[in-house]
Design a protein around this motif. Structure first.
Motif, mmCIF file in Angstrom:
data_model
loop_
_atom_site.group_PDB
_atom_site.id
_atom_site.type_symbol
_atom_site.label_atom_id
_atom_site.label_comp_id
_atom_site.label_asym_id
_atom_site.label_seq_id
_atom_site.Cartn_x
_atom_site.Cartn_y
_atom_site.Cartn_z
ATOM 1 N N LEU A 135 0.828 -1.210 0.000
ATOM 2 C CA LEU A 135 0.000 0.000 0.000
ATOM 3 C C LEU A 135 0.857 1.253 0.000
ATOM 4 O O LEU A 135 0.567 2.223 -0.709
ATOM 5 C CB LEU A 135 -0.924 -0.001 1.217
ATOM 6 N N SER A 136 1.901 1.252 0.794
ATOM 7 C CA SER A 136 2.771 2.420 0.890
ATOM 8 C C SER A 136 3.400 2.759 -0.449
ATOM 9 O O SER A 136 3.336 3.910 -0.921
ATOM 10 C CB SER A 136 3.864 2.168 1.934
ATOM 11 N N ASP A 137 4.015 1.782 -1.096
ATOM 12 C CA ASP A 137 4.676 2.035 -2.382
ATOM 13 C C ASP A 137 3.664 2.418 -3.458
ATOM 14 O O ASP A 137 3.952 3.254 -4.324
ATOM 15 C CB ASP A 137 5.472 0.803 -2.818
ATOM 16 N N THR A 138 2.482 1.823 -3.401
ATOM 17 C CA THR A 138 1.447 2.160 -4.378
ATOM 18 C C THR A 138 0.986 3.605 -4.197
ATOM 19 O O THR A 138 0.842 4.352 -5.179
ATOM 20 C CB THR A 138 0.246 1.213 -4.243
ATOM 21 N N CYS A 139 0.769 4.000 -2.955
ATOM 22 C CA CYS A 139 0.361 5.387 -2.687
ATOM 23 C C CYS A 139 1.456 6.376 -3.076
ATOM 24 O O CYS A 139 1.162 7.459 -3.602
ATOM 25 C CB CYS A 139 -0.004 5.557 -1.220
ATOM 26 N N TRP A 140 2.708 6.021 -2.829
ATOM 27 C CA TRP A 140 3.804 6.907 -3.244
ATOM 28 C C TRP A 140 3.839 7.038 -4.762
ATOM 29 O O TRP A 140 4.079 8.130 -5.295
ATOM 30 C CB TRP A 140 5.144 6.405 -2.714
ATOM 31 N N ALA A 141 3.586 5.936 -5.470
ATOM 32 C CA ALA A 141 3.552 5.997 -6.933
ATOM 33 C C ALA A 141 2.499 6.992 -7.399
ATOM 34 O O ALA A 141 2.740 7.835 -8.277
ATOM 35 C CB ALA A 141 3.266 4.619 -7.512
ATOM 36 N N LEU A 142 1.305 6.932 -6.804
ATOM 37 C CA LEU A 142 0.229 7.855 -7.170
ATOM 38 C C LEU A 142 0.558 9.279 -6.767
ATOM 39 O O LEU A 142 0.196 10.240 -7.463
ATOM 40 C CB LEU A 142 -1.081 7.400 -6.523
ATOM 41 N N SER A 143 1.269 9.414 -5.658
ATOM 42 C CA SER A 143 1.705 10.743 -5.230
ATOM 43 C C SER A 143 2.646 11.369 -6.247
ATOM 44 O O SER A 143 2.517 12.554 -6.599
ATOM 45 C CB SER A 143 2.395 10.642 -3.859
ATOM 46 N N LEU A 145 2.796 10.668 -9.414
ATOM 47 C CA LEU A 145 2.086 10.923 -10.664
ATOM 48 C C LEU A 145 1.209 12.167 -10.581
ATOM 49 O O LEU A 145 0.945 12.807 -11.604
ATOM 50 C CB LEU A 145 1.230 9.710 -11.040
ATOM 51 N N THR A 146 0.727 12.508 -9.386
ATOM 52 C CA THR A 146 -0.131 13.689 -9.233
ATOM 53 C C THR A 146 0.670 14.945 -8.919
ATOM 54 O O THR A 146 0.095 16.026 -8.788
ATOM 55 C CB THR A 146 -1.172 13.474 -8.120
ATOM 56 N N HIS A 152 -1.849 15.534 -15.478
ATOM 57 C CA HIS A 152 -1.321 14.372 -14.764
ATOM 58 C C HIS A 152 -2.244 13.986 -13.617
ATOM 59 O O HIS A 152 -2.468 12.800 -13.361
ATOM 60 C CB HIS A 152 0.079 14.674 -14.231
ATOM 61 N N ILE A 153 -2.780 15.003 -12.930
ATOM 62 C CA ILE A 153 -3.722 14.730 -11.843
ATOM 63 C C ILE A 153 -4.955 14.020 -12.391
ATOM 64 O O ILE A 153 -5.452 13.052 -11.802
ATOM 65 C CB ILE A 153 -4.119 16.029 -11.125
ATOM 66 N N SER A 154 -5.437 14.482 -13.540
ATOM 67 C CA SER A 154 -6.634 13.888 -14.143
ATOM 68 C C SER A 154 -6.430 12.414 -14.468
ATOM 69 O O SER A 154 -7.345 11.592 -14.292
ATOM 70 C CB SER A 154 -7.019 14.633 -15.428
ATOM 71 N N GLN A 155 -5.237 12.063 -14.952
ATOM 72 C CA GLN A 155 -4.980 10.661 -15.282
ATOM 73 C C GLN A 155 -5.227 9.763 -14.073
ATOM 74 O O GLN A 155 -5.768 8.665 -14.203
ATOM 75 C CB GLN A 155 -3.535 10.492 -15.758
ATOM 76 N N VAL A 156 -4.807 10.240 -12.903
ATOM 77 C CA VAL A 156 -4.966 9.446 -11.682
ATOM 78 C C VAL A 156 -6.405 9.502 -11.181
ATOM 79 O O VAL A 156 -7.021 8.466 -10.893
ATOM 80 C CB VAL A 156 -3.996 9.939 -10.592
ATOM 81 N N THR A 178 0.867 8.741 5.167
ATOM 82 C CA THR A 178 1.619 9.871 4.604
ATOM 83 C C THR A 178 1.461 9.990 3.083
ATOM 84 O O THR A 178 1.087 11.058 2.588
ATOM 85 C CB THR A 178 3.108 9.762 4.983
ATOM 86 N N PRO A 179 1.740 8.938 2.299
ATOM 87 C CA PRO A 179 1.617 9.106 0.845
ATOM 88 C C PRO A 179 0.179 9.237 0.359
ATOM 89 O O PRO A 179 -0.066 9.905 -0.652
ATOM 90 C CB PRO A 179 2.282 7.844 0.280
ATOM 91 N N SER A 180 -0.783 8.618 1.059
ATOM 92 C CA SER A 180 -2.183 8.775 0.635
ATOM 93 C C SER A 180 -2.634 10.214 0.862
ATOM 94 O O SER A 180 -3.306 10.811 0.001
ATOM 95 C CB SER A 180 -3.091 7.794 1.376
ATOM 96 N N LEU A 181 -2.254 10.791 1.996
ATOM 97 C CA LEU A 181 -2.566 12.193 2.279
ATOM 98 C C LEU A 181 -1.883 13.113 1.277
ATOM 99 O O LEU A 181 -2.471 14.083 0.787
ATOM 100 C CB LEU A 181 -2.125 12.532 3.710
ATOM 101 N N HIS A 182 -0.643 12.794 0.952
ATOM 102 C CA HIS A 182 0.111 13.620 0.000
ATOM 103 C C HIS A 182 -0.538 13.583 -1.387
ATOM 104 O O HIS A 182 -0.604 14.611 -2.073
ATOM 105 C CB HIS A 182 1.556 13.127 -0.078
ATOM 106 N N THR A 183 -1.030 12.416 -1.788
ATOM 107 C CA THR A 183 -1.671 12.289 -3.100
ATOM 108 C C THR A 183 -2.951 13.110 -3.164
ATOM 109 O O THR A 183 -3.207 13.822 -4.145
ATOM 110 C CB THR A 183 -1.989 10.819 -3.413
ATOM 111 N N VAL A 184 -3.763 13.024 -2.109
ATOM 112 C CA VAL A 184 -4.998 13.820 -2.080
ATOM 113 C C VAL A 184 -4.659 15.305 -2.013
ATOM 114 O O VAL A 184 -5.323 16.132 -2.642
ATOM 115 C CB VAL A 184 -5.882 13.391 -0.888
#
Length: 223
Positions: A135-143, A145-146, A152-156, A178-184
């Motif tokens: 989950l952590s690495d996945t959220c960082w990946a999305l972070s 990308l956004t 780029h934000i729209s793609q996600v 941390t990365p989920s909050l950062h992505t949002v």
């Protein structure tokens, strides 16, 4: 060493050879430039060889956009996505998520739109994995990308990940929160529509617990 990489009848030799490549790719850019991505080993029937090849590719992609693009151009992503949907150990899935995250990390330039479109369905799938490291690495990946322009934000955002990300913002694991909050947070810096999409996921409902979180970095990011 490259001869050993092709020794499919001797998986132990292959494993030792790709382990050597992994170590080389963790060194300087000059050393990484001297090796070639071992993408064909992602199709190995030997799990240990295949997983080690993923690790080597992850180290290579982490060395900058030039090396990331070399890995991508070697057609690594379709092989990685096939592995995500297969029955493999959690540690292996975590390794793949980390490698995909490394492919998203560099933004000068960002990975191509085609590459991002290839990866996003797998990243969405991995957002529901029970393992915290995945989950952590996945959220960082999305972070990563956004962290750019509105396109780029729209793609996600268009994948429908926001409700799950907001859910993960209540995680007790700091490396997920941390990365989920950062992505949002990246999302709400976009267009009015993108900001509204984040608001529609009840992001404000988790705001009080974030603003009173014991970690000052979480408080700052929430604010």
């Amino acid at each position: 060493m490259f001869l050993f990489l092709k020794s499919s009848l001797h998986p132990r030799l292959q494993l030792e050879a790709v382990w050597a490549l992994t170590n080389i790719a963790s060194g300087t850019s000059e050393l990484t430039r001297a090796i070639q991505p071992s993408v064909e080993l992602l199709s190995s029937t030997h799990t240990t060889v295949c997983e080690q090849a993923v690790w080597a590719l992850g180290n290579t992609a982490d060395d900058g956009p030039e090396f990331r693009d070399n890995v991508i151009s070697s057609d690594a992503i379709p092989h990685l996505l096939t592995l995500v949907s297969s029955s493999i150990p959690v540690t292996f899935v975590s390794n793949i998520a980390w490698t995909l995250s490394n492919m998203c990390q560099n933004k000068n330039p960002h990975p191509s739109d085609h590459t991002v479109k290839q990866m996003l369905p797998a990243l969405f799938h991995l957002l529901w994995h029970p393992d915290g490291e995945v989950l952590s690495d996945t959220c960082w990946a999305l972070s990563y990308l956004t962290d750019g322009c509105n396109a780029h934000i729209s793609q996600v955002v268009d994948t429908g990940v926001l409700p799950r990300l907001v859910e993960l913002m209540s995680s007790s694991e700091l490396n997920v929160l941390t990365p989920s909050l950062h992505t949002v947070g990246n999302t709400v810096t976009g267009t009015d529509h993108q900001t509204q999409l984040a608001l529609d996921t009840a992001i404000l409902a988790v705001r009080p617990q974030l603003l009173t979180h014991p970690g000052s970095s979480i408080q700052q990011e929430a604010a």
